[in-house]
Write a protein that holds these residues in place. Sequence first.
Motif, PDB file in Angstrom:
ATOM      1  N   ASP A  73     -15.679  14.077  24.340  1.00 25.27           N
ATOM      2  CA  ASP A  73     -16.104  13.076  23.366  1.00 25.27           C
ATOM      3  C   ASP A  73     -15.874  13.529  21.935  1.00 25.27           C
ATOM      4  O   ASP A  73     -16.434  12.957  20.999  1.00 25.27           O
ATOM      5  CB  ASP A  73     -17.583  12.737  23.575  1.00 25.27           C
ATOM      6  N   GLY A  74     -15.074  14.562  21.766  1.00 25.33           N
ATOM      7  CA  GLY A  74     -14.802  15.097  20.437  1.00 25.33           C
ATOM      8  C   GLY A  74     -15.667  16.272  20.065  1.00 25.33           C
ATOM      9  O   GLY A  74     -15.524  16.825  18.979  1.00 25.33           O
ATOM     10  N   THR A  75     -16.581  16.674  20.955  1.00 27.14           N
ATOM     11  CA  THR A  75     -17.409  17.853  20.719  1.00 27.14           C
ATOM     12  C   THR A  75     -16.947  18.992  21.628  1.00 27.14           C
ATOM     13  O   THR A  75     -16.204  18.780  22.586  1.00 27.14           O
ATOM     14  CB  THR A  75     -18.895  17.560  20.978  1.00 27.14           C
ATOM     15  N   ASP A 124      -5.816  14.697  20.411  1.00 31.12           N
ATOM     16  CA  ASP A 124      -6.806  13.645  20.635  1.00 31.12           C
ATOM     17  C   ASP A 124      -7.993  14.252  21.371  1.00 31.12           C
ATOM     18  O   ASP A 124      -7.989  14.372  22.590  1.00 31.12           O
ATOM     19  CB  ASP A 124      -6.186  12.504  21.435  1.00 31.12           C
ATOM     20  N   PHE A 125      -9.045  14.624  20.632  1.00 30.65           N
ATOM     21  CA  PHE A 125     -10.161  15.349  21.221  1.00 30.65           C
ATOM     22  C   PHE A 125     -11.157  14.452  21.947  1.00 30.65           C
ATOM     23  O   PHE A 125     -11.910  14.935  22.790  1.00 30.65           O
ATOM     24  CB  PHE A 125     -10.899  16.142  20.138  1.00 30.65           C
ATOM     25  N   ALA A 160     -10.230  11.310  23.359  1.00 30.84           N
ATOM     26  CA  ALA A 160      -9.517  10.414  24.277  1.00 30.84           C
ATOM     27  C   ALA A 160      -9.610   8.952  23.853  1.00 30.84           C
ATOM     28  O   ALA A 160      -9.713   8.056  24.689  1.00 30.84           O
ATOM     29  CB  ALA A 160     -10.034  10.597  25.704  1.00 30.84           C
ATOM     30  N   ASP A 161      -9.541   8.699  22.530  1.00 27.23           N
ATOM     31  CA  ASP A 161      -9.560   7.324  22.058  1.00 27.23           C
ATOM     32  C   ASP A 161      -8.191   6.850  21.586  1.00 27.23           C
ATOM     33  O   ASP A 161      -8.060   5.779  21.003  1.00 27.23           O
ATOM     34  CB  ASP A 161     -10.580   7.144  20.936  1.00 27.23           C
ATOM     35  N   GLY A 162      -7.155   7.670  21.829  1.00 26.04           N
ATOM     36  CA  GLY A 162      -5.804   7.289  21.456  1.00 26.04           C
ATOM     37  C   GLY A 162      -5.447   7.566  20.012  1.00 26.04           C
ATOM     38  O   GLY A 162      -4.356   7.192  19.567  1.00 26.04           O
ATOM     39  N   ARG A 163      -6.337   8.246  19.273  1.00 28.66           N
ATOM     40  CA  ARG A 163      -6.074   8.548  17.868  1.00 28.66           C
ATOM     41  C   ARG A 163      -6.031  10.063  17.667  1.00 28.66           C
ATOM     42  O   ARG A 163      -6.871  10.781  18.216  1.00 28.66           O
ATOM     43  CB  ARG A 163      -7.151   7.925  16.978  1.00 28.66           C
ATOM     44  N   PRO A 164      -5.083  10.565  16.876  1.00 28.70           N
ATOM     45  CA  PRO A 164      -4.982  12.017  16.671  1.00 28.70           C
ATOM     46  C   PRO A 164      -6.093  12.533  15.774  1.00 28.70           C
ATOM     47  O   PRO A 164      -6.344  11.993  14.693  1.00 28.70           O
ATOM     48  CB  PRO A 164      -3.605  12.184  16.016  1.00 28.70           C
ATOM     49  N   ASP A 165      -6.778  13.572  16.230  1.00 33.08           N
ATOM     50  CA  ASP A 165      -7.839  14.234  15.479  1.00 33.08           C
ATOM     51  C   ASP A 165      -7.333  15.590  14.983  1.00 33.08           C
ATOM     52  O   ASP A 165      -6.242  16.030  15.352  1.00 33.08           O
ATOM     53  CB  ASP A 165      -9.075  14.411  16.374  1.00 33.08           C
ATOM     54  N   MET A 166      -8.139  16.253  14.173  1.00 34.71           N
ATOM     55  CA  MET A 166      -7.723  17.528  13.608  1.00 34.71           C
ATOM     56  C   MET A 166      -8.782  18.599  13.853  1.00 34.71           C
ATOM     57  O   MET A 166      -9.987  18.326  13.792  1.00 34.71           O
ATOM     58  CB  MET A 166      -7.474  17.388  12.104  1.00 34.71           C
ATOM     59  N   ALA A 167      -8.318  19.822  14.115  1.00 34.39           N
ATOM     60  CA  ALA A 167      -9.188  20.998  14.186  1.00 34.39           C
ATOM     61  C   ALA A 167      -8.639  22.033  13.212  1.00 34.39           C
ATOM     62  O   ALA A 167      -7.434  22.291  13.176  1.00 34.39           O
ATOM     63  CB  ALA A 167      -9.242  21.570  15.594  1.00 34.39           C
ATOM     64  N   VAL A 168      -9.536  22.608  12.413  1.00 31.66           N
ATOM     65  CA  VAL A 168      -9.142  23.507  11.333  1.00 31.66           C
ATOM     66  C   VAL A 168      -9.893  24.826  11.478  1.00 31.66           C
ATOM     67  O   VAL A 168     -11.137  24.835  11.561  1.00 31.66           O
ATOM     68  CB  VAL A 168      -9.454  22.881   9.954  1.00 31.66           C
ATOM     69  N   ARG A 172      -9.467  17.291  29.462  1.00 31.14           N
ATOM     70  CA  ARG A 172     -10.023  17.269  28.112  1.00 31.14           C
ATOM     71  C   ARG A 172      -9.393  18.375  27.287  1.00 31.14           C
ATOM     72  O   ARG A 172      -9.117  19.462  27.794  1.00 31.14           O
ATOM     73  CB  ARG A 172     -11.545  17.457  28.166  1.00 31.14           C
ATOM     74  N   ILE A 173      -9.190  18.097  26.005  1.00 33.77           N
ATOM     75  CA  ILE A 173      -8.534  19.068  25.135  1.00 33.77           C
ATOM     76  C   ILE A 173      -9.513  20.163  24.725  1.00 33.77           C
ATOM     77  O   ILE A 173     -10.640  19.880  24.303  1.00 33.77           O
ATOM     78  CB  ILE A 173      -7.957  18.368  23.895  1.00 33.77           C
ATOM     79  N   ASP A 174      -9.068  21.406  24.835  1.00 34.53           N
ATOM     80  CA  ASP A 174      -9.850  22.572  24.461  1.00 34.53           C
ATOM     81  C   ASP A 174      -9.187  23.272  23.273  1.00 34.53           C
ATOM     82  O   ASP A 174      -8.064  22.939  22.878  1.00 34.53           O
ATOM     83  CB  ASP A 174      -9.955  23.540  25.641  1.00 34.53           C
TER      84      ASP A 174
END
Length: 620
Positions: A104-106, A371-372, A374-382, A83-85
């Motif tokens: 799960d993005g959290t 991808d936070f 794991a749905d195959g779509r790039p997400d963003m953290a700011v 999982r991405i940290d």
Amino acid sequence: MSKSRLARVIGFCFVPLLLPIAVASSVQASPRFSEPPVSFDKRNGSVAVADPISEPLFGSHVEYGAGNWPNSVAAADLNGDGRIDLAVANSEGDSVSVLLGIGDGTFGLATQFAAGDQSRFVAIADFNADGRPDLAVANGISNSVSVLLGVGDGTFEGSIDVGTGRNPVSLAVDDLDLDGKLDIAVANNDGHSVSILLGNGDGTFGPRSDLDIGTWIGSVATEDLDADGLPDLVVASHVDDHIYVLLGTGGGDFGAKRLFRGDWSAQEVAIGDLDADGRQDIVAASWNYGTVAVLRGNGDGTFADKAGFAAGEGPVAVALADLDRDGRLDVSVTSYMSSTISVLLGDGAGRLGSSKDFDTARGPVSLTIADFNADGRPDMAVASASSSTVSVLLNRGAPAPPVTVAFKFGPSTLNLASPGRWVTGTIVPLPPLSARDIDVTSIRLNGSVPVDWAHPVVPGGPNVNGAHELRVRFERAAVEATLSPGTRVPVSITGTVNGQEFLGTDTIRVRRGTGPIAVDIEHESSAGENPPALSVRAWSVGSAADGQLRVECVLPNRTPARLDLVDVAGRVLVSRQVGELDAGRHTIELAAEHSLPQGIYFLRLTQAGRVARARTAVLR
């Protein structure tokens, strides 16, 4: 070398030049921010902010507490759980915050690790080649880079400090001298220079050399701009409105700087092939003009005249990725004054569409894309300095079908009884995609086995089909644990290249071994003890079919201990209290209710608050 491959895959983060004092001097007055409605989630300590924008590409941002005045954010799997940290440099907190991803993005609550004075920028890479991500932090007042070596569980050892020029504000990680060891290029704002730190391969660095730029600078990036196989440097000056290019000459040395006039007050630069012509382009966030500036590359280290595209107020950080999954690079830029992130979709020919703005927390100054959930779509953290938080925006666009790449697994016959730690694979994406743009940390074999991203190889020249190859290796025992014997056993590989999902397949022959065995993949001992240290590892399975696992452990004293067997889902399958055994080496049998199926398991030995771990594959 590309920012989206090798170490910079996982160190893809950006540096603003904004500190509390710098905001006052640059803006002349404190900016006013409108506060959107918020709701507090007590379960994870996050703040959900209502999204007033109807654009469906990204959802409402969610805020997570970081440290004091977060100035830079980077993303990678820091604890090896797939999982991405997040790692966040806190300039007023003199620290790095680590937020572990739930998957799960959290994200969980932040854990702080001390760095230097005024921690301005963080990048993630494996500097000591042990397969565990480390951190490099640029410290503006300490005039240093702090290297924090990773333990592998999301924690980090005390920092190793390396001197730089005055006021380092940004860094880029790459193998600058092509010796197989990661190096660091550091942008020194007040020092008007770039410091080159050549790595020794063990987390330490040799004496620095400084490249004179001659003006205040705020950002540095690396890439092969003239297709000679050597990393080059791109340096942005926010004061004299120029971009400087220094072409690599080999051995970590660079030629004379080339100046490209921009009149754009470039805060930060990113590099990528926006027009899909095989040549690297430069994209810059232009603070004074509220624009994104694009310099299209000629392929020889020179660039055409810039084109400007409107963004938000006070652009600071910029990132490139295929956000809408159409196979074209898009641009994201943080806008400090408007507390938004602007997304400009690319047309594949070097032009950008109109800005789509999404709210963030106050004062966004740094950006990373991964991808936070794991749905195959790039997400963003700011990273938002004024609010001391990190805003996470999840991508809710439709995922594109994966790109097919050529994939060859080696060896063609895999004998489950043979020795050897590694097996290899070769990945070849077809043009215009390049192996240099593969996100190495995203690679999974058979959907579960991670790549050993510390040792990927991109050959210097294209193959007979004009495509570059990426060669990667995997833990042999982990691969064998996912395969069944047969003559044509399918093997698959997945990952991302230039922000797109890819898929490759191969078939191999898998021969059965003589019986069930347990193979020690990786083990570690507790630190801070005189030998013998607390340690654990699999020794043999013995009668594994009957649910018995034989484990070897070392105890430093007679204090009671506990031994756990855990599966990949985190469930404790067997737990045994280890009595007051004498100090030294012991063999312990763990009894399971059922036979242990083929797969990956984790051993955990706990004694007096200290923990030793081992990762084991049970094979048949």
